[in-house]
Design a protein around this motif. Structure first.
Motif, PDB file in Angstrom:
ATOM      1  N   TYR A  97     -59.955  -1.658 -49.755  1.00 12.99           N
ATOM      2  CA  TYR A  97     -58.795  -2.335 -50.287  1.00 12.99           C
ATOM      3  C   TYR A  97     -59.205  -2.792 -51.742  1.00 12.99           C
ATOM      4  O   TYR A  97     -59.770  -3.674 -51.731  1.00 12.99           O
ATOM      5  CB  TYR A  97     -57.814  -3.241 -49.445  1.00 12.99           C
ATOM      6  N   GLN A  98     -58.580  -2.129 -52.915  1.00 16.76           N
ATOM      7  CA  GLN A  98     -58.525  -2.781 -54.298  1.00 16.76           C
ATOM      8  C   GLN A  98     -57.660  -4.026 -54.331  1.00 16.76           C
ATOM      9  O   GLN A  98     -56.710  -4.172 -53.294  1.00 16.76           O
ATOM     10  CB  GLN A  98     -58.119  -1.722 -55.206  1.00 16.76           C
ATOM     11  N   GLN A  99     -57.651  -4.648 -55.269  1.00 10.18           N
ATOM     12  CA  GLN A  99     -56.894  -6.030 -55.628  1.00 10.18           C
ATOM     13  C   GLN A  99     -55.226  -5.466 -55.649  1.00 10.18           C
ATOM     14  O   GLN A  99     -54.569  -6.186 -55.289  1.00 10.18           O
ATOM     15  CB  GLN A  99     -57.079  -6.465 -56.717  1.00 10.18           C
ATOM     16  N   ARG A 100     -55.086  -4.227 -56.135  1.00 18.22           N
ATOM     17  CA  ARG A 100     -53.732  -3.609 -56.186  1.00 18.22           C
ATOM     18  C   ARG A 100     -53.186  -3.226 -54.520  1.00 18.22           C
ATOM     19  O   ARG A 100     -51.946  -2.749 -54.479  1.00 18.22           O
ATOM     20  CB  ARG A 100     -53.404  -2.544 -57.018  1.00 18.22           C
ATOM     21  N   ALA A 101     -54.136  -3.587 -53.490  1.00 17.47           N
ATOM     22  CA  ALA A 101     -53.807  -3.388 -52.086  1.00 17.47           C
ATOM     23  C   ALA A 101     -53.844  -1.751 -51.837  1.00 17.47           C
ATOM     24  O   ALA A 101     -53.036  -1.279 -50.759  1.00 17.47           O
ATOM     25  CB  ALA A 101     -52.541  -3.815 -51.739  1.00 17.47           C
ATOM     26  N   ALA A 102     -54.329  -0.881 -52.757  1.00 17.46           N
ATOM     27  CA  ALA A 102     -54.300   0.490 -52.652  1.00 17.46           C
ATOM     28  C   ALA A 102     -56.059   0.963 -52.076  1.00 17.46           C
ATOM     29  O   ALA A 102     -57.025   0.220 -52.494  1.00 17.46           O
ATOM     30  CB  ALA A 102     -54.204   1.364 -53.734  1.00 17.46           C
ATOM     31  N   LEU A 129     -52.194 -13.408 -60.119  1.00 19.17           N
ATOM     32  CA  LEU A 129     -51.425 -12.278 -60.811  1.00 19.17           C
ATOM     33  C   LEU A 129     -52.375 -10.923 -60.547  1.00 19.17           C
ATOM     34  O   LEU A 129     -51.656  -9.698 -60.624  1.00 19.17           O
ATOM     35  CB  LEU A 129     -51.251 -12.492 -62.070  1.00 19.17           C
ATOM     36  N   THR A 130     -53.569 -10.732 -60.472  1.00 19.38           N
ATOM     37  CA  THR A 130     -54.328  -9.839 -60.432  1.00 19.38           C
ATOM     38  C   THR A 130     -54.033  -8.931 -59.131  1.00 19.38           C
ATOM     39  O   THR A 130     -54.038  -9.252 -58.156  1.00 19.38           O
ATOM     40  CB  THR A 130     -56.050 -10.098 -60.330  1.00 19.38           C
ATOM     41  N   GLY A 131     -53.714  -7.547 -59.787  1.00 20.41           N
ATOM     42  CA  GLY A 131     -53.251  -6.336 -58.667  1.00 20.41           C
ATOM     43  C   GLY A 131     -51.616  -6.528 -58.331  1.00 20.41           C
ATOM     44  O   GLY A 131     -51.526  -5.623 -57.687  1.00 20.41           O
ATOM     45  N   GLN A 132     -51.243  -7.554 -58.880  1.00 22.06           N
ATOM     46  CA  GLN A 132     -49.656  -7.440 -58.878  1.00 22.06           C
ATOM     47  C   GLN A 132     -48.759  -6.627 -59.842  1.00 22.06           C
ATOM     48  O   GLN A 132     -49.514  -6.542 -60.971  1.00 22.06           O
ATOM     49  CB  GLN A 132     -49.257  -8.851 -58.703  1.00 22.06           C
ATOM     50  N   ALA A 173     -57.230   5.807 -55.338  1.00 26.74           N
ATOM     51  CA  ALA A 173     -55.687   6.177 -55.248  1.00 26.74           C
ATOM     52  C   ALA A 173     -55.357   6.345 -56.752  1.00 26.74           C
ATOM     53  O   ALA A 173     -55.611   5.817 -57.528  1.00 26.74           O
ATOM     54  CB  ALA A 173     -54.792   5.177 -54.483  1.00 26.74           C
ATOM     55  N   PRO A 174     -54.234   7.159 -57.079  1.00 28.73           N
ATOM     56  CA  PRO A 174     -53.704   7.353 -58.332  1.00 28.73           C
ATOM     57  C   PRO A 174     -52.669   5.940 -58.445  1.00 28.73           C
ATOM     58  O   PRO A 174     -52.697   5.223 -57.628  1.00 28.73           O
ATOM     59  CB  PRO A 174     -52.535   8.337 -58.207  1.00 28.73           C
ATOM     60  N   SER A 175     -52.114   5.843 -59.436  1.00 27.64           N
ATOM     61  CA  SER A 175     -51.400   4.671 -60.212  1.00 27.64           C
ATOM     62  C   SER A 175     -49.850   4.926 -59.512  1.00 27.64           C
ATOM     63  O   SER A 175     -49.426   6.183 -59.359  1.00 27.64           O
ATOM     64  CB  SER A 175     -51.192   4.773 -61.401  1.00 27.64           C
ATOM     65  N   PHE A 176     -49.447   3.716 -58.943  1.00 27.85           N
ATOM     66  CA  PHE A 176     -47.977   3.859 -58.406  1.00 27.85           C
ATOM     67  C   PHE A 176     -47.047   2.963 -59.202  1.00 27.85           C
ATOM     68  O   PHE A 176     -46.123   2.675 -58.822  1.00 27.85           O
ATOM     69  CB  PHE A 176     -48.074   3.402 -56.924  1.00 27.85           C
ATOM     70  N   GLY A 177     -47.547   2.518 -60.482  1.00 20.44           N
ATOM     71  CA  GLY A 177     -47.215   1.550 -61.320  1.00 20.44           C
ATOM     72  C   GLY A 177     -48.143   0.535 -61.819  1.00 20.44           C
ATOM     73  O   GLY A 177     -48.977   0.424 -61.194  1.00 20.44           O
ATOM     74  N   PRO A 178     -47.970   0.189 -63.146  1.00 28.23           N
ATOM     75  CA  PRO A 178     -48.925  -0.624 -63.823  1.00 28.23           C
ATOM     76  C   PRO A 178     -48.991  -1.896 -63.148  1.00 28.23           C
ATOM     77  O   PRO A 178     -47.763  -2.551 -62.623  1.00 28.23           O
ATOM     78  CB  PRO A 178     -48.154  -0.807 -65.368  1.00 28.23           C
ATOM     79  N   VAL A 179     -50.086  -2.540 -62.820  1.00 34.25           N
ATOM     80  CA  VAL A 179     -50.380  -3.658 -62.284  1.00 34.25           C
ATOM     81  C   VAL A 179     -51.275  -4.774 -63.317  1.00 34.25           C
ATOM     82  O   VAL A 179     -51.989  -4.114 -64.179  1.00 34.25           O
ATOM     83  CB  VAL A 179     -51.061  -3.516 -60.779  1.00 34.25           C
TER      84      VAL A 179
END
Length: 467
Positions: free
Chosen positions: A232-237, A170-173, A127-133
Motif C-alpha cells: 500500500y502506498q501512502q495514498r492507500a492504493a 497530510l501526506t497521501g490525503q 495504480a493510476p491517479s484517482f485524484g490529486p493527493v
C-alpha cells in the motif's frame, strides 16, 4: 493482617493468573510447549492423539496423547504473518518468504543454480491517479505549487504550497475529498488480480509480436515465472513489486531462447502494462469504469552475488520478506480484521481518506451488480482481496515445502517410509490464544529468543562468519 482471600482480590488479573500457572504441577511442561512455539502470541490449542503401529505385527511403535499435557491440550504456532499480531510467527514467515524469493533468483531447493543467469527484472507497477493527493517533497520543494491559485468546484485549492515529509499526516490525503474518485479506487483494488493476469497475458503476446511468432509458438520455447508482493502506498492504493524471470518451456530446468534478454524483457513489460484495459460490470449507480495500470512503472535488472549492474538478489528477497510481515495497521491503509457493521468503520483508528475508502466499499458492496466482488467482506483492506505474496507455480519452492523441511530438521530427520507402518491421528481444535498471565510469560520467552538470535548474529559478525 489481610486474609488470603483479601490479598488475592488486591492482586491484578495478570498476577492471579501467574500464581495459578506457577502452582500447576505441570508448569515446566507448559513452559516447554510455549518455548517450542517460539513464544507465539496466539497459539492454536489442539486435543487428540497420534499412534504409529506396524500393520503386520500390531506392535505400537509410537503413541502420543494430549491427556498427558497441561490442560490436556497441545499448543502449536498460529503462523500469522503480521508482526502486529504475532511477532515470533511473522519472523518465521519472513524467513520463509526470503528463501522462497531468493531460491527463484539464485537457485537452491528444487531450482537449478543457473537461474541466476536468466533474464530477470524487479518490476514496480502502480495504480493510476484517482485524484490529486499531497505527496512527500524533497530539497524544500513544494507539494503542488500553482501560480494561478485556482480552486476546484468544491471551493478547495487546486495547489499546495507546503513541504511534506513522510510523517506529515497530510501526506497521501486528497487535496479535495469530494473530487477524489473513491468508487474507481475501490473497483481498481477489487480487480487488481485480473489486472495482473492481463499484464502477464500481454507479456506473452508482446514478446511473440516482437520476435515474429504466434503466442502458441512462443509458449513452446519460453515461460514467464514470477513472484509478486502487494504494498500500500501512502495514498492507500496498492502497487505491485514483482520479480519476473524468463525460462524455457519446461520451467527453471530449461534455459530460455538466446534472443530472450533482460533488455528485451524490459522493453516488453512497458508496452504490455500500457496496453492493459479492463472494464467493470455496468452499474446503474456507477456506470462503467475502465481500469488500467498507472503511468509510473519501474523495471530494473537483477544481478547475482554482487556482480554486474542492477539490483542485488539478496536485497530484493530481503525487501519482499520484510514487507510481507506488515499488517494493514502498519501502513495505515486499513485494518487487520474484517468489518461487520458501518459502526466499525466510524470507530476505526484510520485517516479520513482510508475511512472514506472503507465507506465506499460498504456502499458499493450493497449494489446487487457488484455482489460478486464481496466488497463489504474486504472493506478492511479497501477492496483489495488478493494475497500479499503470490507466485507462479514454476518460480521456486513453496511455503509448504519450506515448513516441512524445517519441521524435518527440528525433529532430527525422518526415517524412510515403511509400507508396513501406519499412523492414525485424531485432532480437534479447542481454542486459541493465552490467558493474561500466560501471555506475559510467552512474551518473555519470545524476547529471550530474540535476544539470543541477536547475540548469535553479533558473534558471527565479530568472528567474520558462522560455521
Amino acid at each position: 493482617m489481610l486474609d488470603r482471600a483479601a490479598r488475592l482480590r488486591q492482586l491484578s488479573e495478570v498476577d492471579q493468573d501467574l500464581i495459578r500457572l506457577v502452582q500447576d504441577p505441570r508448569f515446566d511442561r507448559w513452559v516447554e510447549q510455549i518455548a517450542t512455539t517460539g513464544g507465539c502470541a496466539h497459539p492454536i490449542h489442539l486435543t487428540g492423539s497420534t499412534t504409529t503401529c506396524n500393520t503386520l505385527t500390531g506392535e505400537v511403535l509410537h503413541h502420543y496423547d494430549t491427556r498427558d499435557e497441561p490442560g490436556e491440550r497441545l499448543l502449536i504456532r498460529c503462523r500469522n504473518r503480521r508482526q502486529t499480531v504475532c511477532a515470533p510467527c511473522s519472523r518465521l514467515h519472513a524467513g520463509d518468504t526470503f528463501h522462497l524469493v531468493r531460491t527463484g533468483l539464485v537457485g537452491g531447493k528444487t531450482v537449478p543454480a543457473d537461474v541466476r543467469e536468466r533474464p530477470r527484472l524487479f518490476l514496480t507497477l502502480t495504480a493510476p491517479s484517482f485524484g490529486p493527493v499531497h505527496h512527500v517533497t524533497a530539497d524544500g520543494q513544494r507539494c503542488r505549487p500553482r501560480r494561478d491559485g485556482g480552486r476546484c468546484d468544491h471551493g478547495r485549492p487546486l495547489g499546495c504550497p507546503a513541504v511534506h515529509d513522510a510523517d506529515d499526516p497530510l501526506t497521501g490525503q486528497p487535496l479535495c475529498p469530494d473530487c477524489y474518485d473513491y468508487p474507481a479506487h475501490v473497483l481498481w483494488h477489487a480487480h487488481a488480480g485480473r489486472l495482473w493476469k492481463a499484464f502477464t497475458d500481454n507479456l506473452y503476446n508482446h514478446l511473440a509480436a516482437r520476435v515474429g511468432r504466434t503466442r502458441t509458438g512462443l509458449r513452446r520455447s519460453l515461460r514467464i515465472s514470477y513472484a509478486k508482493v502487494a504494498e500500500y502506498q501512502q495514498r492507500a492504493a496498492v502497487h505491485i513489486h514483482a520479480v519476473v524471470r524468463l525460462d524455457g518451456a519446461r520451467g527453471p530446468d530449461d534455459p530460455p531462447p538466446a534472443w530472450a534478454t533482460a533488455d528485451v524483457l524490459t522493453a516488453v513489460v512497458r508496452t504490455a502494462a500500457a496496453a492493459v484495459r479492463l472494464r467493470t460490470p455496468f452499474s446503474a449507480a456507477l456506470g462503467e469504469h475502465e481500469l488500467r495500470w498507472g503511468a509510473e512503472l519501474d523495471a530494473r535488472p537483477l544481478r547475482a552475488f554482487g556482480s554486474g549492474e542492477g539490483l542485488a538478489d539478496d536485497a530484493v528477497a530481503a525487501y519482499v520478506a520484510k514487507y510481507v510481515t506488515k499488517g494493514a495497521t502498519d501502513t495505515g491503509a486499513g485494518l487487520d480484521h474484517q468489518i461487520t457493521t458501518p459502526d466499525d468503520i466510524t470507530a476505526a483508528p484510520v485517516s479520513a481518506h482510508v475511512r472514506a475508502l472503507m465507506r465506499a466499499c460498504w456502499r458499493l458492496g450493497g449494489l446487487p451488480e457488484l455482489e460478486p466482488l464481496r466488497l463489504r467482506a474486504w472493506a478492511h483492506t479497501l477492496g483489495y482481496r488478493g494475497h500479499i505474496l503470490t507466485k507462479s507455480r514454476a518460480y521456486s519452492t513453496t511455503y509448504t515445502a519450506l515448513r516441512a523441511e524445517r519441521a524435518d530438521h527440528q525433529s532430527g530427520g525422518t526415517e524412510l517410509a515403511d509400507p508396513d507402518l501406519i499412523t492414525e491421528a485424531h485432532w480437534r481444535y479447542v481454542g486459541s490464544g493465552h490467558t493474561p498471565g500466560a501471555a506475559l510469560i510467552a512474551a518473555g520467552i519470545a524476547e529471550d529468543l530474540a535476544l539470543n538470535r541477536e547475540a548469535a548474529r553479533d558473534a558471527c559478525r565479530e568472528w567474520g562468519g558462522c560455521l
